[in-house]
Design a protein around this motif. Sequence first.
Motif, PDB file in Angstrom:
ATOM      1  N   LEU A 246      27.054  44.835  35.534  1.00 28.70           N
ATOM      2  CA  LEU A 246      28.052  43.956  36.125  1.00 28.70           C
ATOM      3  C   LEU A 246      27.786  43.800  37.612  1.00 28.70           C
ATOM      4  O   LEU A 246      27.137  44.640  38.243  1.00 28.70           O
ATOM      5  N   ARG A 247      28.309  42.727  38.180  1.00 30.94           N
ATOM      6  CA  ARG A 247      28.311  42.555  39.634  1.00 30.94           C
ATOM      7  C   ARG A 247      29.761  42.557  40.103  1.00 30.94           C
ATOM      8  O   ARG A 247      30.593  41.830  39.552  1.00 30.94           O
ATOM      9  N   VAL A 248      30.037  43.389  41.107  1.00 30.82           N
ATOM     10  CA  VAL A 248      31.394  43.535  41.623  1.00 30.82           C
ATOM     11  C   VAL A 248      31.390  43.161  43.099  1.00 30.82           C
ATOM     12  O   VAL A 248      30.543  43.636  43.873  1.00 30.82           O
ATOM     13  N   ALA A 249      32.313  42.304  43.484  1.00 26.57           N
ATOM     14  CA  ALA A 249      32.482  41.908  44.891  1.00 26.57           C
ATOM     15  C   ALA A 249      33.929  42.139  45.292  1.00 26.57           C
ATOM     16  O   ALA A 249      34.846  41.704  44.584  1.00 26.57           O
ATOM     17  N   ILE A 250      34.125  42.829  46.404  1.00 28.06           N
ATOM     18  CA  ILE A 250      35.471  43.156  46.878  1.00 28.06           C
ATOM     19  C   ILE A 250      35.594  42.716  48.333  1.00 28.06           C
ATOM     20  O   ILE A 250      34.676  42.932  49.132  1.00 28.06           O
ATOM     21  N   THR A 251      36.720  42.102  48.670  1.00 29.62           N
ATOM     22  CA  THR A 251      36.945  41.649  50.040  1.00 29.62           C
ATOM     23  C   THR A 251      38.336  42.061  50.512  1.00 29.62           C
ATOM     24  O   THR A 251      39.273  42.163  49.717  1.00 29.62           O
ATOM     25  N   THR A 252      38.427  42.293  51.811  1.00 31.46           N
ATOM     26  CA  THR A 252      39.701  42.531  52.488  1.00 31.46           C
ATOM     27  C   THR A 252      39.796  41.545  53.643  1.00 31.46           C
ATOM     28  O   THR A 252      38.875  41.450  54.464  1.00 31.46           O
ATOM     29  N   ARG A 253      40.901  40.817  53.718  1.00 34.74           N
ATOM     30  CA  ARG A 253      41.098  39.841  54.793  1.00 34.74           C
ATOM     31  C   ARG A 253      42.116  40.300  55.820  1.00 34.74           C
ATOM     32  O   ARG A 253      42.156  39.776  56.937  1.00 34.74           O
ATOM     33  N   ASN A 254      42.952  41.261  55.454  1.00 33.17           N
ATOM     34  CA  ASN A 254      44.064  41.593  56.350  1.00 33.17           C
ATOM     35  C   ASN A 254      44.382  43.084  56.283  1.00 33.17           C
ATOM     36  O   ASN A 254      44.711  43.613  55.218  1.00 33.17           O
ATOM     37  N   LEU A 255      44.243  43.751  57.409  1.00 33.36           N
ATOM     38  CA  LEU A 255      44.689  45.129  57.569  1.00 33.36           C
ATOM     39  C   LEU A 255      45.789  45.100  58.615  1.00 33.36           C
ATOM     40  O   LEU A 255      45.561  44.689  59.751  1.00 33.36           O
ATOM     41  N   ALA A 256      46.982  45.512  58.223  1.00 35.75           N
ATOM     42  CA  ALA A 256      48.123  45.468  59.141  1.00 35.75           C
ATOM     43  C   ALA A 256      49.097  46.578  58.773  1.00 35.75           C
ATOM     44  O   ALA A 256      49.364  46.817  57.592  1.00 35.75           O
ATOM     45  N   GLY A 257      49.621  47.245  59.793  1.00 38.50           N
ATOM     46  CA  GLY A 257      50.630  48.266  59.560  1.00 38.50           C
ATOM     47  C   GLY A 257      50.141  49.450  58.766  1.00 38.50           C
ATOM     48  O   GLY A 257      50.938  50.159  58.138  1.00 38.50           O
ATOM     49  N   GLY A 258      48.834  49.672  58.764  1.00 36.04           N
ATOM     50  CA  GLY A 258      48.289  50.797  58.016  1.00 36.04           C
ATOM     51  C   GLY A 258      48.058  50.520  56.546  1.00 36.04           C
ATOM     52  O   GLY A 258      47.766  51.445  55.781  1.00 36.04           O
ATOM     53  N   PHE A 259      48.153  49.245  56.119  1.00 41.20           N
ATOM     54  CA  PHE A 259      47.901  48.872  54.733  1.00 41.20           C
ATOM     55  C   PHE A 259      46.901  47.715  54.701  1.00 41.20           C
ATOM     56  O   PHE A 259      46.878  46.865  55.594  1.00 41.20           O
ATOM     57  N   LEU A 260      46.075  47.672  53.664  1.00 39.82           N
ATOM     58  CA  LEU A 260      45.161  46.565  53.452  1.00 39.82           C
ATOM     59  C   LEU A 260      45.174  46.167  51.984  1.00 39.82           C
ATOM     60  O   LEU A 260      45.583  46.936  51.117  1.00 39.82           O
ATOM     61  N   GLU A 261      44.726  44.928  51.732  1.00 35.84           N
ATOM     62  CA  GLU A 261      44.553  44.473  50.355  1.00 35.84           C
ATOM     63  C   GLU A 261      43.066  44.467  50.032  1.00 35.84           C
ATOM     64  O   GLU A 261      42.231  44.280  50.913  1.00 35.84           O
ATOM     65  N   GLU A 262      42.745  44.696  48.777  1.00 36.07           N
ATOM     66  CA  GLU A 262      41.382  44.525  48.288  1.00 36.07           C
ATOM     67  C   GLU A 262      41.416  43.579  47.090  1.00 36.07           C
ATOM     68  O   GLU A 262      42.098  43.846  46.101  1.00 36.07           O
ATOM     69  N   ASP A 263      40.686  42.465  47.212  1.00 30.97           N
ATOM     70  CA  ASP A 263      40.563  41.506  46.121  1.00 30.97           C
ATOM     71  C   ASP A 263      39.178  41.667  45.497  1.00 30.97           C
ATOM     72  O   ASP A 263      38.166  41.553  46.193  1.00 30.97           O
ATOM     73  N   ALA A 264      39.149  41.931  44.191  1.00 31.62           N
ATOM     74  CA  ALA A 264      37.885  42.174  43.502  1.00 31.62           C
ATOM     75  C   ALA A 264      37.625  41.116  42.447  1.00 31.62           C
ATOM     76  O   ALA A 264      38.549  40.603  41.807  1.00 31.62           O
ATOM     77  N   GLU A 265      36.341  40.792  42.276  1.00 30.98           N
ATOM     78  CA  GLU A 265      35.864  39.971  41.167  1.00 30.98           C
ATOM     79  C   GLU A 265      34.763  40.744  40.466  1.00 30.98           C
ATOM     80  O   GLU A 265      33.922  41.384  41.112  1.00 30.98           O
ATOM     81  N   VAL A 266      34.751  40.672  39.132  1.00 26.21           N
ATOM     82  CA  VAL A 266      33.710  41.314  38.326  1.00 26.21           C
ATOM     83  C   VAL A 266      33.044  40.241  37.477  1.00 26.21           C
ATOM     84  O   VAL A 266      33.724  39.504  36.735  1.00 26.21           O
ATOM     85  N   TRP A 267      31.712  40.158  37.576  1.00 28.28           N
ATOM     86  CA  TRP A 267      30.926  39.150  36.859  1.00 28.28           C
ATOM     87  C   TRP A 267      29.961  39.849  35.922  1.00 28.28           C
ATOM     88  O   TRP A 267      29.379  40.880  36.262  1.00 28.28           O
ATOM     89  N   ASP A 268      29.764  39.260  34.730  1.00 30.03           N
ATOM     90  CA  ASP A 268      28.873  39.892  33.759  1.00 30.03           C
ATOM     91  C   ASP A 268      27.475  39.286  33.822  1.00 30.03           C
ATOM     92  O   ASP A 268      27.177  38.431  34.674  1.00 30.03           O
TER      93      ASP A 268
END
Length: 286
Positions: A246-268
């Motif tokens: 698989l190929r996995v790509a993860i991105t974070t666009r915003n770190l604020a207040g000690g928290f961040l998001e991670e958006d992941a996509e998984v491709w076969d």
Amino acid sequence: MPEATSAPARRAVIGDSEFDRDTAVARREPGVYDVDLSAGWTIINAVNGGYLLAVLGRALADTLPHPDPFTITAHYLTASQPGPAVVRTGTVRTGRTLSTGQASLFQYDDEGNEVERIRVLASYGDLATLPDDVRTTATPPAIPPLERCFGPDDAPAPVPGSSAIADRLMLKLDPGTLGWALGAPSGRGEMRAWFGLADGRDADPLSLLLAVDALPPTAFEIGLRGWVPTVELTVHVRHRPAPGPLRVAITTRNLAGGFLEEDAEVWDSEDRLVAQSRQLARVRLG
């Protein structure tokens, strides 16, 4: 088509692999399952959140009339430890194409009190019945071939935060997201890698729940170090994955207040988007 890595001498298969054994649940009674959380899926001393989600996902697959997770959301309440645990499940609603259930995982503290570790709400269906029609603007991540990517064994010294889980995975990181390992993080919240299980077992819907949470944190490439515990994780499984890495790509666009998001996509291996996720994680600044 992505290039495949050389196969292990004795390739594990779905249903007979380390991942299957370590995510196994034993039904004690309807809606109650005994589990032994394996130390082989830990990061430092805590059990990996994606592995835990796969454990609860397996219990829900036994509880509900449909086989595959379509969407599953977990709130991580306290850190899980290797050892015995109990999963309790319940059916919220069943329908013709979707069924919804909830599950919680419990362990005991030093005083013998039951502590809830994770609470999950999920909808299950049958991926085999979905139509083949795809209309998307999403494209697979551009990751160099496997032989030009790097795994834990390629590091001159142990990777900070690496642990037992690294031995269970075939993980080859894109050099473009490895600045943190060389002391020069790019400042971009990106992580990309080839992903598989070390024993050669092909991916299935349950192992996709692990894949979205198995890469090093994007916080490393932002320039932060240390544990990045998950607060909430939602996974959408879109398709049953084809055999191969698989190929996995993860991105974070915003770190604020000690928290961040991670958006992941998984491709076969057939260039299909098979899973997506978003998680909220906590970081320790300074």
